[in-house]
Design a protein around this motif. Structure first.
Motif, short mmCIF file in Angstrom:
data_model
loop_
_atom_site.label_atom_id
_atom_site.label_comp_id
_atom_site.label_asym_id
_atom_site.label_seq_id
_atom_site.Cartn_x
_atom_site.Cartn_y
_atom_site.Cartn_z
N GLY A 159 0.81 -1.21 0.00
CA GLY A 159 0.00 0.00 0.00
C GLY A 159 0.84 1.25 0.00
O GLY A 159 2.08 1.21 0.01
N TYR A 160 0.14 2.37 -0.02
CA TYR A 160 0.78 3.67 0.03
C TYR A 160 0.95 4.10 1.49
O TYR A 160 0.15 3.74 2.35
N ARG A 191 0.59 -6.76 -6.48
CA ARG A 191 0.41 -5.88 -5.33
C ARG A 191 0.37 -4.41 -5.77
O ARG A 191 0.62 -4.08 -6.92
N THR A 192 0.09 -3.55 -4.80
CA THR A 192 -0.09 -2.13 -5.09
C THR A 192 1.19 -1.51 -5.64
O THR A 192 1.15 -0.71 -6.59
N ARG A 193 2.32 -1.86 -5.04
CA ARG A 193 3.62 -1.36 -5.51
C ARG A 193 4.59 -2.54 -5.56
O ARG A 193 4.27 -3.63 -5.08
N THR A 433 0.97 -0.22 6.39
CA THR A 433 0.39 -0.82 5.18
C THR A 433 0.25 -2.33 5.25
O THR A 433 -0.53 -2.90 4.48
N ALA A 436 -2.48 -4.81 3.81
CA ALA A 436 -3.31 -4.00 2.89
C ALA A 436 -4.50 -3.37 3.63
O ALA A 436 -4.34 -2.97 4.77
N THR A 483 -4.52 0.98 -0.42
CA THR A 483 -4.23 0.59 -1.80
C THR A 483 -4.55 1.72 -2.78
O THR A 483 -4.21 1.63 -3.96
N GLU A 484 -5.23 2.74 -2.30
CA GLU A 484 -5.37 3.99 -3.05
C GLU A 484 -4.73 5.09 -2.22
O GLU A 484 -4.92 5.15 -1.01
#
Length: 507
Positions: A159-160, A191-193, A433, A436, A483-484
């Motif tokens: 995640g961010y 994954r997100t990143r 994070t 998630a 995740t956003e």
């Protein structure tokens, strides 16, 4: 909350300030910007604080050197009472050495107690962002109330780092990080990143992984707003290791290679954290347990529950295991247990805050308990709890990370008897994070067999505390999404701990 200057959040660029060491345009035009990993401060004392930066023009280079040349670089630093740097109260220069991946740890001394300061660096004609830091109250004084935030478990891929940004916006006086600042794993698709590279093992790997995390602007904002106190957990080296014992042989390493991995991990950890030189590693070990005195208001006992522990009982995992009761087993190790109890016996402040890594309160269910937590070292936990009771410790508060969920727990003299005395309090932060977004569940797991567990939520975020002479308030701050990028944070639940009254009170 007081308003925070936008200056601290303009990171990754050059903070503009008047009357300062000026950038040299001709030099800056040809030399890439070297402060891409941000700045930080840490380890505050009444008269000094550590200032940190690490130069890197190409942070993700596989050699871990961040695109810097094979030579040392002079870094100038300044400390001021204002963010315009109109009055400089301390300054100097230091060599950012190639051998240290161009990291610097400046101990800025001669500062006033209980005061806010601003700092910045200059190197290769570029000026760094401006950071804010502060000193602790003088010995024997309470000083101002403090807003303290604590966090753990920031997995880049899951995640961010919005929670770090929200933490910075709370304008804290100090931030504690309780471990798993990085994760060692290689890239997992979907994954997100994405991590850069495979699972990290070498010094080059660890340096690049820290560099990747530190390019995150939200993490940089949290470092720039306040001094940090840090301890590591397992993922800064390898998942669930117990001292020198690995969880498994994946990846396969010889004994010498495992020693080399720990050496690399601790070296990179020190290079990337605002720690004092006293915490510099010696080979495959790093001296991290220490006390930071915050006047008469609080004593921060920063514990290391990973390097000195006995191996997890019964092969680790979640289970029923009588070996977890063996008196000769210790989670922090016998020397650190003695050190902690000696510190609690000093009665140096109103609040004794123990910053540590793994779940402290008993948590049993039908399958047993986690052998990686204090439930796997029950005699060790009893010695510490009984020790603070015997010593008349006024307000013991345990801060915990690791489990990727928020919890608030009363600590009991006898966990088998729900009517026994509450003798302390545990506040558990969720992850930044890891895990998630989470489910959002607030149903306390296993509360039927563990009624001292008072609060739970499966979301990401952090804990914000306000510490005064009369109480410690804890706000559990959560985000609905990581995740956003950019989700707001909200306070889901707050508790108070009153001076002289152990345990949680609803607010």
């Amino acid at each position: 909350m007081s308003k925070v200057s936008r200056r601290y959040f303009v990171l990754g660029g050059i903070a503009v300030a008047a009357g300062v060491v000026a950038q040299t345009p001709s030099t800056a035009a040809v030399v890439p910007y070297p402060f891409k990993l941000g700045i930080a401060s840490g380890e505050p004392a009444a008269d000094s604080v550590v200032l940190w930066t690490r130069l890197a023009t190409a942070p993700l280079n596989a050699d871990g050197q961040g695109g810097m040349p094979n030579s040392d670089v002079t870094v100038e630093w300044q400390v001021s009472t204002s963010d315009t740097f109109a009055t400089i109260v301390a300054q100097g220069s230091v060599a950012a050495k190639y051998a240290d991946a161009h990291s610097v740890h400046v101990v800025a001394g001669g500062l006033n107690a209980d005061a806010n300061y601003y700092y910045r660096f200059r190197a290769n004609g570029h000026i760094s962002p401006v950071g804010r830091t502060r000193t602790t109250p003088a010995t024997g004084t309470f000083g101002r109330d403090i807003v303290m935030a604590f966090a753990s478990c920031s997995h880049y891929e899951e995640g961010y780092f919005t929670a770090y940004r929200r933490m910075a916006e709370d304008n804290p006086d100090v931030i504690l990080h309780l471990g798993d600042y990085i994760y060692e794993y290689g890239t997992v698709t979907g994954r997100t990143r994405a991590h850069a590279g495979a699972e990290i093992v070498s010094i080059q790997d660890y340096r690049r992984r820290y560099a990747q995390y530190r390019t995150d602007p939200d993490l940089q904002a949290a470092h720039a707003i306040a001094p940090w106190l840090v301890v590591n957990d397992d993922h800064e080296v390898e998942n669930n290791h117990a001292g020198n014992i690995r969880e498994n042989n994946n990846p396969a390493l010889t004994a010498a290679q495992w020693t080399a991995r720990r050496t690399a991990a601790y070296r990179a950890y020190y290079e990337n954290m605002p720690l004092r030189p006293a915490q510099a590693p010696g080979g495959a070990a790093i001296p991290l347990f220490r006390r930071v005195q915050w006047g008469k208001l609080a004593t921060f006992h920063m514990l290391d529950t990973r390097q000195y522990r006995n191996d997890q009982a019964c092969g680790d995992g979640w289970k029923v295991c009588s070996d977890a009761d063996l008196a000769n087993r210790s989670l922090p190790g016998n020397a650190q247990e003695t050190w902690l109890l000696d510190g609690l016996n000093q009665h140096a402040s109103t609040w004794d805050v123990m910053g540590q890594q793994v779940f402290f309160a008993r948590r049993f269910n039908a399958t047993g308990a986690s052998m990686d937590s204090w439930d796997g070292y029950r005699a060790s936990r009893s010695r510490i709890q009984n020790g603070w009771v015997q010593r008349g410790t006024r307000n013991p508060v345990v801060l915990t990370g690791d489990v990727h969920r928020s919890w608030a727990n009363n600590l009991k003299a006898d966990y088998a008897n729900s009517n026994s005395a509450t003798i302390g309090t545990e506040l558990v932060t969720t992850s930044i994070t890891s895990g998630a977004n989470g489910s959002g569940s607030t149903t306390v797991p296993d509360q039927g067999t563990n009624p001292h567990l008072r609060f739970y939520v499966d979301r990401r975020g952090y804990v914000r505390t306000t510490i005064t002479q009369s109480q410690m308030r804890a706000d559990f701050r959560t985000l609905t999404s990581v995740t956003e990028h950019g989700a707001p944070a909200s306070t889901l639940r707050s508790f108070a701990i009153q001076d002289g009254v152990p345990g949680l009170q609803d607010i």
